[in-house]
Design a protein around this motif. Structure first.
Motif, mmCIF file in Angstrom:
data_model
loop_
_atom_site.group_PDB
_atom_site.id
_atom_site.type_symbol
_atom_site.label_atom_id
_atom_site.label_comp_id
_atom_site.label_asym_id
_atom_site.label_seq_id
_atom_site.Cartn_x
_atom_site.Cartn_y
_atom_site.Cartn_z
ATOM 1 N N HIS A 147 -75.306 -62.309 40.917
ATOM 2 C CA HIS A 147 -75.577 -61.012 40.283
ATOM 3 C C HIS A 147 -76.772 -60.323 40.923
ATOM 4 C CE1 HIS A 147 -75.811 -57.904 37.316
ATOM 5 N NE2 HIS A 147 -77.068 -58.236 37.054
ATOM 6 N N ARG A 148 -77.778 -61.081 41.280
ATOM 7 C CA ARG A 148 -78.989 -60.504 41.839
ATOM 8 C C ARG A 148 -78.763 -59.918 43.225
ATOM 9 N NH1 ARG A 148 -84.265 -63.801 41.128
ATOM 10 N NH2 ARG A 148 -84.638 -62.317 42.751
ATOM 11 N N ARG A 149 -77.740 -60.356 43.915
ATOM 12 C CA ARG A 149 -77.505 -59.875 45.274
ATOM 13 C C ARG A 149 -76.765 -58.548 45.320
ATOM 14 N NH1 ARG A 149 -75.852 -65.559 48.038
ATOM 15 N NH2 ARG A 149 -77.947 -66.436 48.024
ATOM 16 N N THR A 150 -76.186 -58.121 44.219
ATOM 17 C CA THR A 150 -75.453 -56.862 44.236
ATOM 18 C C THR A 150 -76.428 -55.703 44.129
ATOM 19 O OG1 THR A 150 -75.152 -56.872 41.850
ATOM 20 C CG2 THR A 150 -73.416 -57.891 43.173
ATOM 21 N N LEU A 151 -76.125 -54.644 44.822
ATOM 22 C CA LEU A 151 -76.961 -53.454 44.761
ATOM 23 C C LEU A 151 -76.673 -52.690 43.473
ATOM 24 C CD1 LEU A 151 -76.580 -52.131 48.404
ATOM 25 C CD2 LEU A 151 -78.583 -53.212 47.381
ATOM 26 N N PRO A 152 -77.689 -52.026 42.941
ATOM 27 C CA PRO A 152 -77.439 -51.227 41.736
ATOM 28 C C PRO A 152 -76.569 -50.016 42.074
ATOM 29 C CG PRO A 152 -79.691 -50.918 42.506
ATOM 30 C CD PRO A 152 -79.074 -51.991 43.368
ATOM 31 N N GLU A 153 -75.829 -49.554 41.094
ATOM 32 C CA GLU A 153 -75.021 -48.347 41.274
ATOM 33 C C GLU A 153 -75.971 -47.179 41.515
ATOM 34 O OE1 GLU A 153 -71.454 -46.382 41.593
ATOM 35 O OE2 GLU A 153 -71.565 -48.459 40.951
ATOM 36 N N ALA B 174 -72.044 -34.801 31.204
ATOM 37 C CA ALA B 174 -72.160 -34.200 32.539
ATOM 38 C C ALA B 174 -71.285 -34.957 33.540
ATOM 39 C CB ALA B 174 -73.616 -34.199 32.994
ATOM 40 N N LEU B 175 -71.238 -36.285 33.413
ATOM 41 C CA LEU B 175 -70.401 -37.079 34.301
ATOM 42 C C LEU B 175 -68.932 -36.706 34.136
ATOM 43 C CD1 LEU B 175 -69.951 -39.411 36.301
ATOM 44 C CD2 LEU B 175 -69.868 -40.950 34.333
ATOM 45 N N ALA B 176 -68.484 -36.566 32.903
ATOM 46 C CA ALA B 176 -67.079 -36.197 32.647
ATOM 47 C C ALA B 176 -66.766 -34.839 33.279
ATOM 48 C CB ALA B 176 -66.808 -36.172 31.150
ATOM 49 N N ARG B 177 -67.667 -33.884 33.132
ATOM 50 C CA ARG B 177 -67.436 -32.552 33.719
ATOM 51 C C ARG B 177 -67.443 -32.609 35.248
ATOM 52 N NH1 ARG B 177 -70.482 -27.752 31.727
ATOM 53 N NH2 ARG B 177 -68.646 -26.736 32.539
ATOM 54 N N LEU C 267 -63.722 -40.451 40.212
ATOM 55 C CA LEU C 267 -63.436 -41.065 38.917
ATOM 56 C C LEU C 267 -63.804 -42.543 38.916
ATOM 57 C CD1 LEU C 267 -59.932 -39.504 38.215
ATOM 58 C CD2 LEU C 267 -62.032 -39.020 36.986
ATOM 59 N N GLY C 268 -64.240 -43.023 37.758
ATOM 60 C CA GLY C 268 -64.481 -44.446 37.584
ATOM 61 C C GLY C 268 -65.865 -44.935 37.969
ATOM 62 N N ARG C 269 -66.747 -44.057 38.386
ATOM 63 C CA ARG C 269 -68.113 -44.499 38.713
ATOM 64 C C ARG C 269 -68.824 -44.916 37.437
ATOM 65 N NH1 ARG C 269 -70.317 -42.437 43.610
ATOM 66 N NH2 ARG C 269 -72.052 -43.812 43.140
ATOM 67 N N LYS C 270 -69.581 -45.995 37.508
ATOM 68 C CA LYS C 270 -70.349 -46.469 36.350
ATOM 69 C C LYS C 270 -71.713 -45.793 36.390
ATOM 70 C CE LYS C 270 -67.978 -50.836 36.031
ATOM 71 N NZ LYS C 270 -68.043 -52.286 36.120
ATOM 72 N N VAL C 271 -71.821 -44.695 35.685
ATOM 73 C CA VAL C 271 -73.040 -43.900 35.711
ATOM 74 C C VAL C 271 -73.615 -43.818 34.308
ATOM 75 C CG1 VAL C 271 -74.001 -41.607 36.187
ATOM 76 C CG2 VAL C 271 -72.214 -42.546 37.661
#
Length: 166
Positions: free
Chosen positions: A32-38, A143-146, A155-159
């Motif tokens: 988990h620690r090796r993944t970059l943040p979104e 804002a993300l939905a718009r 679509l589908g970004r975890k923001v």
């Protein structure tokens, strides 16, 4: 004559125990620690800011993006914490992570947004935002939905509110 050492394959229990030890030494799940943040690219953040529906949402998003503030830090910001007229504008974060205060340089785009906000608001020394974390989260989600509807963000970004810091 030297003795030959035969190594047997480790059992699943041993492997799991070794992984657990490695994780605890590393401070958590190693994978988990090796993944970059979104994170979002500048055009995507600009799209979020442009399509925000609440009048204070763009300023909150700009604060998180350009100053790297956590949502709780941005919501706790007061007019008295801003030093926008100095040669290098700064803001004071009170009670940041770990209860520590810090001084943060203000990006020119953020300084202009804060000056504009202060010129047209009654806030001088008190809180800039008078909303909850859940309201701030909802502003970003709306804002993300718009922005997704307009095709500015795939679509589908975890923001969420934290994503704006990266």
């Amino acid at each position: 004559m030297g003795m030959i050492q035969v190594r047997s394959r480790p059992t699943r229990e041993l492997v799991k125990r070794q992984q657990s030890i490695r994780q605890s030494r590393a401070g958590g799940n190693v994978a988990h620690r090796r993944t970059l943040p979104e994170f979002l690219e500048a055009p995507e953040i600009n799209a979020l800011i442009r399509v925000a529906t609440h009048t204070q949402a763009p300023l909150l998003m700009l604060l998180q993006w350009r100053a790297g503030l956590r949502v709780s830090e941005a919501l706790a910001l007061k007019g008295a914490d801003l030093a926008l007229e100095d040669e290098q504008p700064t803001l004071r974060v009170r009670h940041g992570k770990g209860g520590k205060d810090r001084i943060v340089p203000v990006h020119p785009e953020l300084a202009a947004g804060l000056r504009s906000f202060l010129a047209f608001s009654s806030v001088r020394r008190g809180p800039i935002f008078n909303v909850s974390r859940s309201t701030a989260w909802r502003w970003v989600k709306d804002a993300l939905a718009r922005a997704e509807e307009l095709g500015a963000i795939p679509l589908g970004r975890k923001v969420g509110t934290h994503t704006l810091r990266h």
